[in-house]
Design a protein around this motif. Sequence first.
Motif, PDB file in Angstrom:
ATOM      1  N   MET A 111      63.574  48.467  56.808  1.00 21.03           N
ATOM      2  CA  MET A 111      64.355  48.397  55.574  1.00 21.03           C
ATOM      3  C   MET A 111      65.472  49.421  55.595  1.00 21.03           C
ATOM      4  O   MET A 111      65.304  50.521  56.072  1.00 21.03           O
ATOM      5  N   GLY A 112      66.633  49.050  55.023  1.00 21.10           N
ATOM      6  CA  GLY A 112      67.784  49.938  54.981  1.00 21.10           C
ATOM      7  C   GLY A 112      67.772  50.808  53.742  1.00 21.10           C
ATOM      8  O   GLY A 112      66.789  50.886  53.012  1.00 21.10           O
ATOM      9  N   GLU A 113      68.887  51.452  53.533  1.00 24.86           N
ATOM     10  CA  GLU A 113      69.031  52.299  52.355  1.00 24.86           C
ATOM     11  C   GLU A 113      69.056  51.466  51.087  1.00 24.86           C
ATOM     12  O   GLU A 113      69.486  50.321  51.091  1.00 24.86           O
ATOM     13  N   GLU A 114      68.614  52.080  49.988  1.00 26.75           N
ATOM     14  CA  GLU A 114      68.702  51.409  48.691  1.00 26.75           C
ATOM     15  C   GLU A 114      70.174  51.253  48.340  1.00 26.75           C
ATOM     16  O   GLU A 114      70.998  52.116  48.610  1.00 26.75           O
ATOM     17  N   LYS A 115      70.532  50.135  47.728  1.00 29.77           N
ATOM     18  CA  LYS A 115      71.925  49.847  47.405  1.00 29.77           C
ATOM     19  C   LYS A 115      72.092  49.589  45.914  1.00 29.77           C
ATOM     20  O   LYS A 115      71.149  49.211  45.231  1.00 29.77           O
ATOM     21  N   VAL A 116      73.318  49.795  45.440  1.00 29.29           N
ATOM     22  CA  VAL A 116      73.694  49.494  44.062  1.00 29.29           C
ATOM     23  C   VAL A 116      74.968  48.659  44.084  1.00 29.29           C
ATOM     24  O   VAL A 116      75.732  48.701  45.046  1.00 29.29           O
ATOM     25  N   ALA A 117      75.199  47.916  43.039  1.00 26.93           N
ATOM     26  CA  ALA A 117      76.394  47.079  42.946  1.00 26.93           C
ATOM     27  C   ALA A 117      77.537  47.879  42.328  1.00 26.93           C
ATOM     28  O   ALA A 117      77.333  48.670  41.413  1.00 26.93           O
ATOM     29  N   ILE A 118      78.729  47.653  42.838  1.00 27.90           N
ATOM     30  CA  ILE A 118      79.947  48.266  42.295  1.00 27.90           C
ATOM     31  C   ILE A 118      80.959  47.155  42.094  1.00 27.90           C
ATOM     32  O   ILE A 118      81.165  46.333  42.979  1.00 27.90           O
ATOM     33  N   GLU A 119      81.593  47.121  40.946  1.00 22.02           N
ATOM     34  CA  GLU A 119      82.587  46.087  40.672  1.00 22.02           C
ATOM     35  C   GLU A 119      83.972  46.593  41.034  1.00 22.02           C
ATOM     36  O   GLU A 119      84.325  47.735  40.767  1.00 22.02           O
ATOM     37  N   VAL A 120      84.744  45.732  41.682  1.00 24.35           N
ATOM     38  CA  VAL A 120      86.132  46.038  42.023  1.00 24.35           C
ATOM     39  C   VAL A 120      86.986  44.867  41.558  1.00 24.35           C
ATOM     40  O   VAL A 120      86.494  43.735  41.446  1.00 24.35           O
ATOM     41  N   PRO A 121      88.266  45.104  41.300  1.00 23.54           N
ATOM     42  CA  PRO A 121      89.139  44.002  40.908  1.00 23.54           C
ATOM     43  C   PRO A 121      89.179  42.933  42.006  1.00 23.54           C
ATOM     44  O   PRO A 121      89.133  43.252  43.195  1.00 23.54           O
ATOM     45  N   LYS A 122      89.284  41.678  41.602  1.00 26.70           N
ATOM     46  CA  LYS A 122      89.297  40.552  42.537  1.00 26.70           C
ATOM     47  C   LYS A 122      90.428  40.682  43.550  1.00 26.70           C
ATOM     48  O   LYS A 122      90.231  40.420  44.740  1.00 26.70           O
ATOM     49  N   ARG A 123      91.599  41.114  43.127  1.00 32.47           N
ATOM     50  CA  ARG A 123      92.730  41.260  44.036  1.00 32.47           C
ATOM     51  C   ARG A 123      92.419  42.266  45.139  1.00 32.47           C
ATOM     52  O   ARG A 123      92.791  42.068  46.289  1.00 32.47           O
ATOM     53  N   LEU A 124      91.700  43.342  44.809  1.00 32.45           N
ATOM     54  CA  LEU A 124      91.312  44.341  45.795  1.00 32.45           C
ATOM     55  C   LEU A 124      90.284  43.768  46.764  1.00 32.45           C
ATOM     56  O   LEU A 124      90.390  43.935  47.979  1.00 32.45           O
ATOM     57  N   TYR A 125      89.323  43.043  46.223  1.00 35.61           N
ATOM     58  CA  TYR A 125      88.320  42.383  47.071  1.00 35.61           C
ATOM     59  C   TYR A 125      89.003  41.426  48.040  1.00 35.61           C
ATOM     60  O   TYR A 125      88.683  41.414  49.240  1.00 35.61           O
ATOM     61  N   ASP A 126      89.946  40.646  47.551  1.00 37.79           N
ATOM     62  CA  ASP A 126      90.637  39.681  48.401  1.00 37.79           C
ATOM     63  C   ASP A 126      91.418  40.377  49.518  1.00 37.79           C
ATOM     64  O   ASP A 126      91.443  39.912  50.654  1.00 37.79           O
ATOM     65  N   GLU A 127      92.059  41.497  49.204  1.00 30.16           N
ATOM     66  CA  GLU A 127      92.809  42.247  50.215  1.00 30.16           C
ATOM     67  C   GLU A 127      91.858  42.817  51.272  1.00 30.16           C
ATOM     68  O   GLU A 127      92.143  42.765  52.468  1.00 30.16           O
ATOM     69  N   ILE A 128      90.734  43.347  50.840  1.00 34.38           N
ATOM     70  CA  ILE A 128      89.750  43.891  51.789  1.00 34.38           C
ATOM     71  C   ILE A 128      89.194  42.768  52.652  1.00 34.38           C
ATOM     72  O   ILE A 128      89.055  42.921  53.873  1.00 34.38           O
ATOM     73  N   LYS A 129      88.895  41.629  52.041  1.00 36.92           N
ATOM     74  CA  LYS A 129      88.373  40.479  52.797  1.00 36.92           C
ATOM     75  C   LYS A 129      89.364  40.071  53.881  1.00 36.92           C
ATOM     76  O   LYS A 129      88.975  39.793  55.022  1.00 36.92           O
ATOM     77  N   LYS A 130      90.644  40.078  53.546  1.00 40.05           N
ATOM     78  CA  LYS A 130      91.691  39.728  54.513  1.00 40.05           C
ATOM     79  C   LYS A 130      91.684  40.722  55.681  1.00 40.05           C
ATOM     80  O   LYS A 130      91.769  40.338  56.840  1.00 40.05           O
ATOM     81  N   ARG A 131      91.554  42.003  55.374  1.00 40.90           N
ATOM     82  CA  ARG A 131      91.525  43.025  56.427  1.00 40.90           C
ATOM     83  C   ARG A 131      90.285  42.877  57.307  1.00 40.90           C
ATOM     84  O   ARG A 131      90.355  43.085  58.512  1.00 40.90           O
ATOM     85  N   VAL A 132      89.165  42.528  56.701  1.00 38.74           N
ATOM     86  CA  VAL A 132      87.939  42.305  57.476  1.00 38.74           C
ATOM     87  C   VAL A 132      88.159  41.156  58.455  1.00 38.74           C
ATOM     88  O   VAL A 132      87.810  41.253  59.636  1.00 38.74           O
ATOM     89  N   GLU A 133      88.745  40.083  57.974  1.00 41.35           N
ATOM     90  CA  GLU A 133      88.999  38.921  58.827  1.00 41.35           C
ATOM     91  C   GLU A 133      89.973  39.260  59.954  1.00 41.35           C
ATOM     92  O   GLU A 133      89.854  38.739  61.053  1.00 41.35           O
ATOM     93  N   GLU A 134      90.921  40.160  59.691  1.00 40.98           N
ATOM     94  CA  GLU A 134      91.908  40.552  60.694  1.00 40.98           C
ATOM     95  C   GLU A 134      91.408  41.654  61.623  1.00 40.98           C
ATOM     96  O   GLU A 134      92.086  42.015  62.576  1.00 40.98           O
ATOM     97  N   SER A 135      90.225  42.192  61.347  1.00 44.67           N
ATOM     98  CA  SER A 135      89.719  43.323  62.128  1.00 44.67           C
ATOM     99  C   SER A 135      89.138  42.919  63.475  1.00 44.67           C
ATOM    100  O   SER A 135      88.667  43.768  64.220  1.00 44.67           O
ATOM    101  N   GLU A 136      89.171  41.627  63.777  1.00 41.34           N
ATOM    102  CA  GLU A 136      88.694  41.119  65.059  1.00 41.34           C
ATOM    103  C   GLU A 136      87.259  41.554  65.353  1.00 41.34           C
ATOM    104  O   GLU A 136      86.936  41.965  66.461  1.00 41.34           O
ATOM    105  N   GLY A 137      86.416  41.489  64.330  1.00 42.25           N
ATOM    106  CA  GLY A 137      85.000  41.784  64.517  1.00 42.25           C
ATOM    107  C   GLY A 137      84.603  43.232  64.321  1.00 42.25           C
ATOM    108  O   GLY A 137      83.426  43.562  64.394  1.00 42.25           O
ATOM    109  N   GLU A 138      85.583  44.125  64.084  1.00 37.94           N
ATOM    110  CA  GLU A 138      85.242  45.532  63.873  1.00 37.94           C
ATOM    111  C   GLU A 138      84.368  45.680  62.628  1.00 37.94           C
ATOM    112  O   GLU A 138      83.446  46.486  62.607  1.00 37.94           O
TER     113      GLU A 138
END
Length: 71
Positions: A1-28
């Motif tokens: 089992m991993g560390e205990e986690k909590v939810a954090i809310e972020v604006p949708k536009r920020l989530y979308d930008e991060i998602k784009k960077r994840v997709e562009e990270s070539e698997g990093e």
Amino acid sequence: MGEEKVAIEVPKRLYDEIKKRVEESEGEFKSVEEYVVFVLEEVLREEEAESVFTPEEEEEIKRRLRALGYL
């Protein structure tokens, strides 16, 4: 089992930008969560560091961060 986690809310536009960077990270990064955890850990680690940068060093760091899309 991993560390205990909590939810954090972020604006949708920020989530979308991060998602784009994840997709562009070539698997990093495998998910938005992994990316956000990495960035937050880096920020905390930087705050703990006691080194002080000269104004020239600070400008160079800002230039590099802008080039990477962080600023």
